[in-house]
Design an enzyme around this catalytic site. Sequence first.
Site, PDB file in Angstrom:
ATOM      1  CE  LYS A 181      -3.472  -0.625   2.861  1.00 28.67           C
ATOM      2  NZ  LYS A 181      -4.629  -0.861   3.979  1.00 28.67           N
ATOM      3  NE  ARG A 230      -4.825   3.117   3.963  1.00 25.90           N
ATOM      4  CZ  ARG A 230      -5.378   3.701   2.495  1.00 25.90           C
ATOM      5  NH1 ARG A 230      -4.258   4.856   2.480  1.00 25.90           N
ATOM      6  NH2 ARG A 230      -5.884   2.612   1.735  1.00 25.90           N
ATOM      7  N   GLY A 246      -8.220  -8.054   4.557  1.00 22.97           N
ATOM      8  CA  GLY A 246      -9.140  -7.790   5.788  1.00 22.97           C
ATOM      9  C   GLY A 246      -8.208  -8.084   7.141  1.00 22.97           C
ATOM     10  CG  MET A 260      -2.585  -7.226   9.160  1.00 21.73           C
ATOM     11  SD  MET A 260      -0.952  -7.098   9.357  1.00 21.73           S
ATOM     12  CE  MET A 260      -0.827  -6.447   7.306  1.00 21.73           C
ATOM     13  NE  ARG A 313      -5.505  -5.023  -3.830  1.00 27.45           N
ATOM     14  CZ  ARG A 313      -5.919  -5.051  -3.207  1.00 27.45           C
ATOM     15  NH1 ARG A 313      -5.720  -5.206  -1.017  1.00 27.45           N
ATOM     16  NH2 ARG A 313      -7.208  -4.852  -2.312  1.00 27.45           N
ATOM     17  CG  HIS A 316      -5.683 -35.744   8.289  1.00 25.71           C
ATOM     18  ND1 HIS A 316      -7.383 -36.721   6.957  1.00 25.71           N
ATOM     19  CD2 HIS A 316      -4.963 -37.297   7.956  1.00 25.71           C
ATOM     20  CE1 HIS A 316      -6.895 -37.862   7.314  1.00 25.71           C
ATOM     21  NE2 HIS A 316      -5.751 -38.159   7.698  1.00 25.71           N
ATOM     22  CB  SER A 331      14.478 -41.666 -15.209  1.00 30.62           C
ATOM     23  OG  SER A 331      13.753 -40.702 -14.652  1.00 30.62           O
ATOM     24  CB  CYS A 366       9.848 -40.472 -14.327  1.00 30.90           C
ATOM     25  SG  CYS A 366      10.505 -41.781 -13.187  1.00 30.90           S
ATOM     26  CE1 TYR A 380      12.075 -38.360 -18.776  1.00 28.48           C
ATOM     27  CE2 TYR A 380      14.571 -38.192 -19.669  1.00 28.48           C
ATOM     28  CZ  TYR A 380      14.079 -38.831 -19.169  1.00 28.48           C
ATOM     29  OH  TYR A 380      13.623 -39.589 -18.331  1.00 28.48           O
TER      30      TYR A 380
END
Length: 902
Positions: free
Chosen positions: A29, A98, A107, A109, A343, A459, A786, A854, A874
Amino acid sequence: MAAHDPVEHKYVYDFAEGNKDLKDLLGGKGANLAEMTNLGLPVPPGFTITTEACKAYLTTGREPDGLAAQIEAHLESLEREMGRRLGDPDDPLLVSVRSGAKFSMPGMMETVLNVGLNDRSVVGLSNQAGGNDRFAWDSYRRLIQMFGKTVCEVPGEEFEHALDEIKRAKGTHNDLDLDADDLRGLVDAYKQIFAKHTGREFPQEPREQLDLAIRAVFDSWNAERAVLYRRQERIPADLGTAVNVVTMVFGNLGPDSGTGVAFTRDPGSGAQGIYGDYLANAQGEDVVAGIRNTVPLQELEQLDKTSYDQLLGIMARLEEHYKDLCDIEFTIERGKLWMLQTRVGKRTAAAAFVIAGQLVDEGLIDLDEALHRVNGAQLAQLMFPRFQLDHEFEPVAKGIGASPGAASGKVVFTSARAVELAAEGESVILVRRETNPDDLNGMIAAQGILTSRGGKTSHAAVVARGMGKTCVSGADELEVNVPAKKFTVGDHVVNEGDVVSIDGTTGKVYLGEVPVMPSEVVQYFEGELDPETIDDALVRAVHRIMTHADAARRLRVRTNADTGADAARARRFGAEGIGLCRTEHMFLGDRRELVERLILASGEREREDALAALLPLQRADFIEIFREMDGLPVTVRLIDPPLHEFLPPLEQLAVNVAVAQERGEDVAKEEALLAAVRRMHEENPMLGLRGVRLGLVIPGLFAMQVRAIAEAAVAVVRDGGTACPEIMVPLVGAVQELETVRAEAERIIAEVVGDSGVEVLIGTMIEVPRAALTAGQIAEAAEFFSFGTNDLTQMGWGFSRDDVEGAFFWRYLELGIFGISPFESIDTDGVGRLIRIAAEEGRAARPGLKLGVCGEHGGDPDSVHFFHEVGLDYVSCSPFRVPVARLEAGRAAITTTGSDSR
Ligand code: ADP
Ligand code: MG
Ligand code: MG
């Protein structure tokens, strides 16, 4: 004396001293207020107290030396500039205090408006406003309310009740019907509430108000909800917040005043146009609080054409300056427009792509930058089916989008019931307050999971993401009553068996079945939508950005695919080969019987017969896959899991045998099987007889697979195709293991291939830590590596995924031991270090050694960047992740100075 003073640390910046690149120090800000000030836009003057001051305060519990004096100096110069003094009884300066951290935490702080008002200056404020008493007392009551609530923790409802009370007495619902006397009375009521809860009078000294408000903003960094939000958004906990002290401007001075918020484009779809809300005769907080109904910003044109035109001009200017979608807050004070915030605005995944494409068209950014404005997580979101929502469907609750997707099904409250109904072919949603490891089977059986507690790292969330299952967590409007088999939400009661729909992307919960529609982005990847002709801004933007990513990236992207169908789909999604073809499934179904024969074989003959019967089946599988991947490399992994995984489970077998014996049936075969299962039982199958170990113990097993691969390749080539097989040996830890397998494989390949021109590479997985640490030796016998990052993570950490994800990961995430599950995103410090060592030492021993990865990390955005950086050739991932990996590989290859999309 001055000469001996240490150079004082600068904790306070005037708006004119900052700029948009100082977000670390000034917060988002503050940095953007400074930027707008320096662009010459109408920003009320003010200053910013740095995040460093906040951090110092939070660590020591007191304001750092020098801060108070610097605030005093900046305040004095602000007073000079405005020609008013804070708290002056005749002509007071008012300020807002602010919060503003580096990353926006909407929202989370605190902000306090109208600081500087007291019993005397309220009169001065009225004079300033031409004798507008109503306005002055309204501002004062707002200060006591906000200050009480945010600085002194007075329960907000008490103020609201007092306000309702006065409105009721007056017989109105509208704040605007309250006159100056009403509001004066309200101020008295508020002061009493304040005194009752704090044990002191509302502070009349303006500088004390200011200092306490600043302190409250600092403290709000560690408020519980802010801490939770940061954890969820993966925002570091140690950044601190800046504090902005801004001269107040007033949108509540009458009908020619007002306040609003706006976006420079539609943050939902990305469409161009003006999107905003305006509220006449109000202070900023009213818009957000939804106290009165706002009007669309377009209506401001009728109310105040001059300000409207000026605002549109400023919005265009901001877009051009930030080269991106901006959101803004503004206030009009008696026909004068003031900018209070801007922003780079948050947006949906679809809007991110569409806007990036538009900005390229508009010449504001180039394609490299466009590629950085989007990310793989957004693309992945766009590849899920979505609910088709029209006005009929209103969400009844909103939780956290914990694992994306759209799922509908019958509500169940227990794991057992989920399993039962799923077995009957029903699709079910498992609803719990919070899941625990006992719910695992239910989670597997369910279409989606809905909990009323817990966040993104609970969880339920962690396990659902691991399984790729839709999950909404923490929908706290739900009252879940498991024993009664129902939940309530608002006025609705939902019983077991009722249908609900959950959206794991938005976190929204709907009653009933919401129709699902396919993702147009997937349709595009499938080749069903032509980006050149279709009138769909999203598809066109995705196409354009993907094309650029493909041109930019150095990493190739392959897929994990075990069947021709998977291979074909992945190829349409842009896969450039197969990085992992598992052969396990080729031992399942009606082939189980052959595996049993193999295991039970009493002599060489029987075993060879079983293998000989498996050979043509495997060969046919490989032919299909090589054909689909014609011309592209296919890495086939020799059989990896322990063989007993292909046998029936012990308990079931034991019961069958007992029952059959009871009936006097002939159970010789079952008994032999049972004995084999008992013999092969392992305490830790993960660390047992599997992978290369199995190949070295069961004669002929790997040989059969190698022969099937080579014969399939030859068959494809004879048909005019091109097969490029790569044989991959799993679980190697020592070069000798690989050498032994290799010697036999080379003999077979030479025999099968003859002069067909087929070339078969032989390489290994690097998935055991010892292999990574002896990669220099192993490379002597391998044409490629790999990295099997799942096993490498399990063995690197010493835990097994199946056991730990539900057992303690949530706790580790909560404690910050993990920032993210190491199965989701590669642990660069530990497991990543093993990869680095192996890549370096492998390439040193064998220049040109092919390196790939992989495992699902290959499709994880952050991990892809790491693999790019380490220099792999790759990544390989599941078909659906292929586009994500292509995009991220492109992003990794391009370095820009521009903003990274978070
Ligand atoms: P948030 O970060 O929660 O949006 P803000 O600091 O932006 O909090 O402030 C809350 C509201 O108060 C916003 O609507 C803002 O525009 C308004 N506001 C803040 N400072 C001022 C000021 N100096 N004058 C008028 N309105 C202000
Ligand atoms: Mg704001
Ligand atoms: Mg493995």
